[in-house]
Design an enzyme around this catalytic site. Structure first.
Site, PDB file in Angstrom:
ATOM      1  N   ASP A  51      84.327  29.841  -5.438  1.00  0.00           N
ATOM      2  CA  ASP A  51      83.826  30.973  -4.415  1.00  0.00           C
ATOM      3  C   ASP A  51      84.408  32.503  -4.804  1.00  0.00           C
ATOM      4  O   ASP A  51      85.500  32.428  -4.467  1.00  0.00           O
ATOM      5  CB  ASP A  51      84.314  30.447  -2.917  1.00  0.00           C
ATOM      6  CG  ASP A  51      83.401  31.410  -2.144  1.00  0.00           C
ATOM      7  OD1 ASP A  51      82.302  31.224  -1.887  1.00  0.00           O
ATOM      8  OD2 ASP A  51      84.225  32.438  -1.704  1.00  0.00           O
ATOM      9  N   TYR A  56      85.388  40.882  -4.149  1.00  0.00           N
ATOM     10  CA  TYR A  56      86.561  40.409  -4.477  1.00  0.00           C
ATOM     11  C   TYR A  56      87.334  41.104  -5.779  1.00  0.00           C
ATOM     12  O   TYR A  56      88.597  40.884  -5.993  1.00  0.00           O
ATOM     13  CB  TYR A  56      86.828  38.889  -4.793  1.00  0.00           C
ATOM     14  CG  TYR A  56      86.178  38.183  -3.302  1.00  0.00           C
ATOM     15  CD1 TYR A  56      86.144  38.650  -2.165  1.00  0.00           C
ATOM     16  CD2 TYR A  56      86.210  36.581  -3.458  1.00  0.00           C
ATOM     17  CE1 TYR A  56      85.583  37.915  -1.080  1.00  0.00           C
ATOM     18  CE2 TYR A  56      85.727  36.164  -2.364  1.00  0.00           C
ATOM     19  CZ  TYR A  56      85.580  36.640  -1.383  1.00  0.00           C
ATOM     20  OH  TYR A  56      85.066  36.039  -0.021  1.00  0.00           O
ATOM     21  N   LYS A  81      78.656  36.796  -3.863  1.00  0.00           N
ATOM     22  CA  LYS A  81      78.259  37.303  -2.864  1.00  0.00           C
ATOM     23  C   LYS A  81      77.852  38.750  -3.067  1.00  0.00           C
ATOM     24  O   LYS A  81      78.706  39.491  -3.725  1.00  0.00           O
ATOM     25  CB  LYS A  81      79.136  37.250  -1.679  1.00  0.00           C
ATOM     26  CG  LYS A  81      79.789  35.694  -1.357  1.00  0.00           C
ATOM     27  CD  LYS A  81      80.766  35.715  -0.168  1.00  0.00           C
ATOM     28  CE  LYS A  81      81.506  34.392  -0.491  1.00  0.00           C
ATOM     29  NZ  LYS A  81      82.575  34.581  -1.075  1.00  0.00           N
ATOM     30  N   HIS A 112      76.587  38.600   1.936  1.00  0.00           N
ATOM     31  CA  HIS A 112      78.060  38.702   2.179  1.00  0.00           C
ATOM     32  C   HIS A 112      78.322  38.797   3.662  1.00  0.00           C
ATOM     33  O   HIS A 112      79.039  37.969   4.460  1.00  0.00           O
ATOM     34  CB  HIS A 112      79.082  39.582   1.654  1.00  0.00           C
ATOM     35  CG  HIS A 112      80.714  39.144   1.651  1.00  0.00           C
ATOM     36  ND1 HIS A 112      81.206  39.293   0.271  1.00  0.00           N
ATOM     37  CD2 HIS A 112      81.346  38.464   2.197  1.00  0.00           C
ATOM     38  CE1 HIS A 112      82.659  38.784   0.591  1.00  0.00           C
ATOM     39  NE2 HIS A 112      82.491  38.317   1.944  1.00  0.00           N
TER      40      HIS A 112
END
Ligand SMILES: NC(=O)c1ccc[n+]([C@@H]2O[C@H](COP(=O)([O-])OP(=O)(O)OC[C@H]3O[C@@H](n4cnc5c(N)ncnc54)[C@H](OP(=O)(O)O)[C@@H]3O)[C@@H](O)[C@H]2O)c1
Length: 264
Positions: A51, A56, A81, A112
């Site tokens: 994930d 990120y 996302k 997200h």
């Protein structure tokens, strides 16, 4: 090492086709070399579901780890996302994710957060288009209410395959779980440990009875509920231990005691 992500009892079907492994590896807050190494360790330990997210900042490291691991791309379920402030540039966002990951597609692409707190119907239309173009095999949402999910379905006829939400025994929400299931939406939990109190006496008692850690009890609890769980760790020992949960089962009274932790 058995790749647990491929065991048929450890996957759940997605409404728009495909299957998602119940156990995945979370990568939030892993950056650079740490993200690369942790993802390599996860793949080595048998995780077959990773994930990540545009937000990120580690898609390139996740992609490099996947390539260098030697595990075939088709054996690994990859989620990324789109940040809510990327509304209006959905396609570019996904293409950038794919370029960083070094893959032709992702298995799951999520909104997200609800964009500006709304359901984001226009974005959802773009998500549907990307699925139709084959860039995302499945599409879903994260941090959505049931009402927002319904708004997307009513506007487009396409229901999100997944709602990724904060989930742990301390966040157990039967109405959300039942509501998602009745709509054909798979619940994927995030922050299984951060959203928990690992030192809670009930959790510790159950852990001691099984000779397991509180973290392992939490992961096992998700699996028995058929809720997808994506624990993160930067530490190799924890990455391995967090999925060492297949040699025991929680009894119905233990599941019920854990379900109740959020209400104590
Ligand atoms: N959609 C969203 O809005 C959203 C939001 C948050 C998270 N997520 C996803 O969900 C994943 C998991 O959530 P999370 O990263 O927030 O938190 P988490 O997986 O619940 O917990 C991670 C934290 O727990 C520690 N930890 C890991 N294994 C442990 C163990 N066995 N015993 C004790 N502590 C342990 C980790 O430290 P070490 O690293 O030092 O081991 C880290 O501090 C994320 O990585 C991300 O992929 C999604």
């Amino acid at each position: 090492m058995t790749s647990i992500g491929l065991r048929s009892d450890l996957v759940v079907p997605l409404g728009d086709g495909g299957r998602i492994p119940l156990l995945g590896f979370g990568t939030w807050q892993l950056r650079g070399r740490e993200a690369y190494e942790a993802t390599r360790w996860a793949l080595e330990a048998g995780y077959r579901h990773i994930d990540t997210a545009t937000g990120y900042g580690n898609e390139a490291e996740v992609g490099a780890a996947l390539r260098d691991s030697g595990v075939p791309r088709e054996e690994v379920f990859i989620t990324t996302k789109m940040p809510p402030d990327h509304v209006g540039r959905e396609r570019r966002t996904l293409e950038e994710s794919l370029a960083k990951l070094g893959t032709d597609d992702v298995d799951l692409w999520l909104v997200h957060w609800p964009p500006g707190g709304t359901a984001g119907v226009d974005s959802w239309r773009a998500f549907i288009e990307m699925r139709e173009r084959g860039l995302a095999r499945a599409i879903g949402v994260s941090n959505y209410s049931l009402a927002q999910i319904d708004e997307l379905t009513q506007a487009t006829g396409a229901t999100p395959a997944v709602n990724q939400i904060k989930w742990s025994p301390f966040q157990f929400d039967r109405a959300m779980l039942d509501g998602c299931r009745s709509r054909g939406v798979v619940v994927e939990g995030y922050s299984p440990f951060r959203a928990a109190r690992l030192d809670h006496p009930v959790l510790r008692r159950i852990a001691e009875e099984h000779g397991k850690t509180p973290a392992q009890i939490i992961v096992r609890w998700h699996i028995q509920h058929r809720v997808v769980v994506i624990p993160k760790s930067a530490r190799r020992d924890r990455i391995v231990a967090n999925i060492d949960v297949l040699d025991f089962a929680l009894a119905p009274d233990e599941m019920a005691a854990l379900d109740d932790l959020g209400h104590g």
